[in-house]
Design a protein around this motif. Sequence first.
Motif, PDB file in Angstrom:
ATOM      1  N   ASN A  87     -40.359 -48.661  20.290  1.00  0.00           N
ATOM      2  CA  ASN A  87     -39.688 -48.293  21.536  1.00  0.00           C
ATOM      3  C   ASN A  87     -38.201 -48.033  21.402  1.00  0.00           C
ATOM      4  O   ASN A  87     -37.587 -47.524  22.339  1.00  0.00           O
ATOM      5  CB  ASN A  87     -39.928 -49.391  22.576  1.00  0.00           C
ATOM      6  CG  ASN A  87     -41.405 -49.581  22.816  1.00  0.00           C
ATOM      7  OD1 ASN A  87     -42.144 -48.636  23.042  1.00  0.00           O
ATOM      8  ND2 ASN A  87     -41.861 -50.823  22.732  1.00  0.00           N
ATOM      9  N   GLY A  88     -37.609 -48.394  20.279  1.00  0.00           N
ATOM     10  CA  GLY A  88     -36.193 -48.163  20.064  1.00  0.00           C
ATOM     11  C   GLY A  88     -35.321 -49.021  20.958  1.00  0.00           C
ATOM     12  O   GLY A  88     -35.774 -49.984  21.579  1.00  0.00           O
ATOM     13  N   LYS A  89     -34.052 -48.655  21.008  1.00  0.00           N
ATOM     14  CA  LYS A  89     -33.069 -49.342  21.852  1.00  0.00           C
ATOM     15  C   LYS A  89     -32.165 -48.260  22.418  1.00  0.00           C
ATOM     16  O   LYS A  89     -31.524 -47.519  21.653  1.00  0.00           O
ATOM     17  CB  LYS A  89     -32.258 -50.343  21.033  1.00  0.00           C
ATOM     18  CG  LYS A  89     -31.202 -51.059  21.845  1.00  0.00           C
ATOM     19  CD  LYS A  89     -30.430 -52.037  20.977  1.00  0.00           C
ATOM     20  CE  LYS A  89     -29.366 -52.743  21.802  1.00  0.00           C
ATOM     21  NZ  LYS A  89     -28.545 -53.627  20.955  1.00  0.00           N
ATOM     22  N   GLU A  90     -32.135 -48.153  23.724  1.00  0.00           N
ATOM     23  CA  GLU A  90     -31.380 -47.093  24.372  1.00  0.00           C
ATOM     24  C   GLU A  90     -29.928 -47.069  23.882  1.00  0.00           C
ATOM     25  O   GLU A  90     -29.255 -48.092  23.840  1.00  0.00           O
ATOM     26  CB  GLU A  90     -31.406 -47.273  25.893  1.00  0.00           C
ATOM     27  CG  GLU A  90     -30.841 -46.061  26.615  1.00  0.00           C
ATOM     28  CD  GLU A  90     -31.047 -46.126  28.118  1.00  0.00           C
ATOM     29  OE1 GLU A  90     -30.275 -45.476  28.820  1.00  0.00           O
ATOM     30  OE2 GLU A  90     -31.966 -46.826  28.573  1.00  0.00           O
ATOM     31  N   GLY A  91     -29.500 -45.884  23.478  1.00  0.00           N
ATOM     32  CA  GLY A  91     -28.136 -45.701  23.014  1.00  0.00           C
ATOM     33  C   GLY A  91     -27.880 -46.154  21.590  1.00  0.00           C
ATOM     34  O   GLY A  91     -26.782 -45.994  21.084  1.00  0.00           O
ATOM     35  N   ALA A  92     -28.894 -46.731  20.943  1.00  0.00           N
ATOM     36  CA  ALA A  92     -28.674 -47.252  19.599  1.00  0.00           C
ATOM     37  C   ALA A  92     -29.715 -46.766  18.586  1.00  0.00           C
ATOM     38  O   ALA A  92     -29.368 -46.450  17.457  1.00  0.00           O
ATOM     39  CB  ALA A  92     -28.655 -48.768  19.619  1.00  0.00           C
ATOM     40  N   MET A  93     -30.988 -46.736  18.989  1.00  0.00           N
ATOM     41  CA  MET A  93     -32.051 -46.389  18.048  1.00  0.00           C
ATOM     42  C   MET A  93     -33.171 -45.682  18.789  1.00  0.00           C
ATOM     43  O   MET A  93     -33.604 -46.151  19.847  1.00  0.00           O
ATOM     44  CB  MET A  93     -32.598 -47.661  17.388  1.00  0.00           C
ATOM     45  CG  MET A  93     -33.739 -47.404  16.425  1.00  0.00           C
ATOM     46  SD  MET A  93     -34.287 -48.937  15.661  1.00  0.00           S
ATOM     47  CE  MET A  93     -35.935 -48.464  15.164  1.00  0.00           C
ATOM     48  N   PRO A  94     -33.672 -44.575  18.219  1.00  0.00           N
ATOM     49  CA  PRO A  94     -34.808 -43.913  18.859  1.00  0.00           C
ATOM     50  C   PRO A  94     -36.090 -44.706  18.639  1.00  0.00           C
ATOM     51  O   PRO A  94     -36.200 -45.483  17.692  1.00  0.00           O
ATOM     52  CB  PRO A  94     -34.883 -42.565  18.133  1.00  0.00           C
ATOM     53  CG  PRO A  94     -34.296 -42.827  16.786  1.00  0.00           C
ATOM     54  CD  PRO A  94     -33.233 -43.879  17.008  1.00  0.00           C
ATOM     55  N   GLY A  95     -37.059 -44.507  19.515  1.00  0.00           N
ATOM     56  CA  GLY A  95     -38.374 -45.111  19.346  1.00  0.00           C
ATOM     57  C   GLY A  95     -39.271 -44.175  18.551  1.00  0.00           C
ATOM     58  O   GLY A  95     -39.142 -42.959  18.624  1.00  0.00           O
ATOM     59  N   PHE A  96     -40.190 -44.731  17.788  1.00  0.00           N
ATOM     60  CA  PHE A  96     -41.064 -43.938  16.929  1.00  0.00           C
ATOM     61  C   PHE A  96     -42.537 -44.104  17.269  1.00  0.00           C
ATOM     62  O   PHE A  96     -43.399 -43.825  16.448  1.00  0.00           O
ATOM     63  CB  PHE A  96     -40.817 -44.312  15.461  1.00  0.00           C
ATOM     64  CG  PHE A  96     -39.432 -43.947  14.993  1.00  0.00           C
ATOM     65  CD1 PHE A  96     -39.158 -42.662  14.565  1.00  0.00           C
ATOM     66  CD2 PHE A  96     -38.408 -44.882  15.003  1.00  0.00           C
ATOM     67  CE1 PHE A  96     -37.884 -42.310  14.140  1.00  0.00           C
ATOM     68  CE2 PHE A  96     -37.129 -44.549  14.588  1.00  0.00           C
ATOM     69  CZ  PHE A  96     -36.863 -43.254  14.150  1.00  0.00           C
ATOM     70  N   ALA A  97     -42.859 -44.545  18.488  1.00  0.00           N
ATOM     71  CA  ALA A  97     -44.257 -44.768  18.877  1.00  0.00           C
ATOM     72  C   ALA A  97     -45.089 -43.500  18.749  1.00  0.00           C
ATOM     73  O   ALA A  97     -46.251 -43.566  18.367  1.00  0.00           O
ATOM     74  CB  ALA A  97     -44.326 -45.309  20.297  1.00  0.00           C
ATOM     75  N   GLY A  98     -44.542 -42.366  19.058  1.00  0.00           N
ATOM     76  CA  GLY A  98     -45.297 -41.110  18.970  1.00  0.00           C
ATOM     77  C   GLY A  98     -45.381 -40.539  17.576  1.00  0.00           C
ATOM     78  O   GLY A  98     -46.167 -39.641  17.315  1.00  0.00           O
ATOM     79  N   ALA A  99     -44.573 -41.066  16.676  1.00  0.00           N
ATOM     80  CA  ALA A  99     -44.532 -40.524  15.325  1.00  0.00           C
ATOM     81  C   ALA A  99     -45.398 -41.300  14.339  1.00  0.00           C
ATOM     82  O   ALA A  99     -45.833 -40.748  13.340  1.00  0.00           O
ATOM     83  CB  ALA A  99     -43.090 -40.490  14.817  1.00  0.00           C
TER      84      ALA A  99
END
Length: 115
Positions: free
Chosen positions: A82-94
């Motif tokens: 799910n990442g962290k808003e403003g810091a890390m993207p989420g990779f659930a779809g990848a």
Amino acid sequence: MKLHLKNIALLSAVLGASLACAGSVRTQPASPAPDNGTFDVEQLFAGTCGFCHSSGGRAAGKGPQLMNSPRDDDFLRDRIKNGKEGAMPGFAGAFTDEQIDQMVKYIRALKPREG
């Protein structure tokens, strides 16, 4: 003058088509990584995560050091997905859940590099 107008029209058409293609690529969801036994976690980490997590996760960079992380596995799984808003993207779809589990195992197995 006619040649100049034709060039402008041609350039406008090419630019419009390029923007249309770029827009459609941007809105497509991430493609899952192959799940055919060729999933190389270390290579994936270097190419995808290494920009922020230096030295394969062994050192802090733009993101935190992951080696010896005090966070539990569930936290790491959730952050990767799910990442962290403003810091890390989420990779659930990848990546699949199994691939994300492999990433967590990779992080847990990190040791300082010799030399």
